[in-house]
Design a protein around this motif. Structure first.
Motif, short mmCIF file in Angstrom:
data_model
loop_
_atom_site.label_atom_id
_atom_site.label_comp_id
_atom_site.label_asym_id
_atom_site.label_seq_id
_atom_site.Cartn_x
_atom_site.Cartn_y
_atom_site.Cartn_z
N UNK A 5 0.78 -1.23 -0.05
CA UNK A 5 -0.03 -0.07 -0.07
C UNK A 5 0.96 1.09 0.17
N UNK A 6 0.54 2.08 -1.23
CA UNK A 6 1.45 3.35 -1.05
C UNK A 6 0.46 4.48 -0.37
N UNK A 7 1.29 5.44 0.32
CA UNK A 7 0.51 6.33 1.25
C UNK A 7 -0.05 5.83 2.38
N UNK A 8 0.74 4.66 2.93
CA UNK A 8 0.18 3.75 3.95
C UNK A 8 -0.02 4.45 5.21
N UNK A 9 0.73 5.50 5.37
CA UNK A 9 0.26 6.54 6.55
C UNK A 9 -0.67 7.51 6.68
N UNK A 10 -1.54 7.53 5.42
CA UNK A 10 -2.59 8.63 5.11
C UNK A 10 -3.91 8.10 5.73
N UNK A 11 -4.95 8.93 5.41
CA UNK A 11 -6.15 8.67 5.78
C UNK A 11 -6.53 7.44 5.33
N UNK A 12 -6.62 7.34 4.10
CA UNK A 12 -7.21 6.11 3.55
C UNK A 12 -6.25 4.87 3.61
N UNK A 13 -4.84 5.15 3.36
CA UNK A 13 -3.89 4.19 3.24
C UNK A 13 -3.86 3.32 4.71
N UNK A 35 7.54 9.33 8.12
CA UNK A 35 7.78 8.35 8.94
C UNK A 35 6.65 7.69 9.52
N UNK A 36 6.38 6.44 9.59
CA UNK A 36 5.13 5.88 10.17
C UNK A 36 5.67 4.85 11.11
N UNK A 37 4.79 5.12 12.43
CA UNK A 37 5.47 3.97 13.48
C UNK A 37 4.80 2.60 13.17
N UNK A 38 5.29 1.83 12.15
CA UNK A 38 5.27 0.58 11.94
C UNK A 38 6.29 -0.04 11.22
N UNK A 39 6.75 -1.32 11.62
CA UNK A 39 7.80 -1.78 11.01
C UNK A 39 7.82 -2.12 9.45
N UNK A 40 6.63 -2.39 8.94
CA UNK A 40 6.38 -2.59 7.74
C UNK A 40 6.04 -1.69 6.80
N UNK A 41 5.97 -0.43 7.32
CA UNK A 41 5.64 0.83 6.50
C UNK A 41 7.13 1.64 6.42
N UNK A 42 7.52 1.90 5.11
CA UNK A 42 8.93 2.43 4.92
C UNK A 42 8.77 3.71 4.39
N UNK A 43 9.67 4.57 4.17
CA UNK A 43 9.65 5.95 3.77
C UNK A 43 9.97 5.74 2.31
N UNK A 44 9.38 6.64 1.50
CA UNK A 44 9.57 6.71 0.07
C UNK A 44 8.82 7.78 -0.71
N UNK A 45 9.55 8.58 -1.43
CA UNK A 45 9.19 9.91 -2.24
C UNK A 45 9.09 9.34 -3.30
N UNK A 46 7.92 9.13 -4.11
CA UNK A 46 7.73 8.89 -5.28
C UNK A 46 8.15 9.84 -6.40
N UNK A 47 8.26 10.96 -5.72
CA UNK A 47 8.62 12.07 -6.84
C UNK A 47 10.08 12.23 -7.04
N UNK A 48 10.89 11.38 -6.29
CA UNK A 48 12.28 11.49 -6.05
C UNK A 48 12.91 10.32 -6.85
#
Length: 269
Positions: A5-13, A35-48
């Motif tokens: 799931x991308x955007x996994x720390x957001x409202x819908x994600x 950053x999201x406090x979950x070991x399986x949610x990693x940081x990523x900038x899809x525009x980078x």
């Protein structure tokens, strides 16, 4: 099945991530720009830089919710965070053997139909009225290309209004008057619809509406039922008080009258 799931720390994600985690048939991971406090949610900038693509290994389905979600998003943000980011995601998903991308598209693709009587379905000509809507149309069309030419199954869900306030209950508090209330999507139907898109069989490409079964709405969900097996359990009835009716009428007048008046005064524009 491994679902990312991308955007996994957001409202819908995060709603979707937590829901899928409770189901034993799924392995779930996520990406988010913060950053999201979950070991399986990693940081990523899809525009980078596409270092995030390493997380696509052994993934079966990507649910792509990341991006600028604001209808008032600038062209700069819409191009970077929605168009370019999604194009890169399709490319790396196809290259790494991902079977399907479920794209969070938007009702803003038909933004020009707010004050018409058009039925809104897969055959309705698009008419985005802002950069955000145009970016979602781009993501749908490039998804169709990858489905036809790269073998990547793409299902675009034109997601209705799942609020992060008012416990996501429909009512006159919702903006955009009748139009806004008719596109309400309950949490239960949202999760059920995305789950249907994840598990649907024999779908190469589809762009379908995802709303609850709201009375009087012009969004046709028969294609959604037919193609991915979505059956909504909830629905609302628009509550139109006098204030909402007046505001809607003024908005309609401004939408249809002001552009014509402007073109008469400035015919060369």
């Amino acid at each position: 099945m491994h679902v990312l799931v991308t955007g996994a720390g957001g409202h819908l994600g995060r709603k979707l991530f937590d829901f899928l985690e409770t189901r034993p048939e799924f392995t779930v991971s996520g990406l988010d720009i913060r950053p999201v406090d979950h070991p399986q949610i990693h940081m990523a900038d899809f525009g980078g830089a596409p270092a995030w693509a390493e997380h696509f290994e052994d993934v079966d389905v990507i649910v792509h919710l990341a991006g600028d979600r604001e209808p008032a998003a600038s062209w700069e943000s819409s191009i970077r965070n929605n168009m370019d980011a999604t194009l890169a995601l399709y490319h790396h998903a196809a290259a790494r053997g991902v079977s399907r991308v479920v794209l969070a598209s938007s009702n803003w693709i038909h933004g020009d139909k707010r004050f018409t009587d058009d039925q809104l379905n897969g055959q309705t000509p698009p008419g985005p009225v802002n950069a955000y809507g145009m970016s979602k149309l781009f993501c749908e069309r490039t998804g169709e290309y990858f489905a036809k030419c790269r073998g990547l199954s793409v299902i675009c869900l034109r997601i209705g209004w799942t609020q992060w306030t008012h416990d996501n209950q429909p009512g006159p508090h919702m903006a955009m008057g009748q139009w806004g209330q008719e596109m309400w999507l309950s949490d239960r139907d949202y999760l059920k619809g995305v789950l249907a898109a994840i598990t649907a069989r024999d779908v190469n490409f589809a762009a379908v509406n995802l709303m609850s079964n709201n009375r009087g709405m012009r969004w046709d969900i028969s294609e959604t039922k037919q193609l991915i097996g979505f059956e909504p359990e909830d629905g609302g009835s628009p509550s139109l008080n006098l204030q909402i009716r007046i505001k809607s009428w003024l908005c309609k007048v401004a939408t249809f009258s002001l552009p014509r008046a402007f073109s008469r005064v400035f015919p060369d524009w």
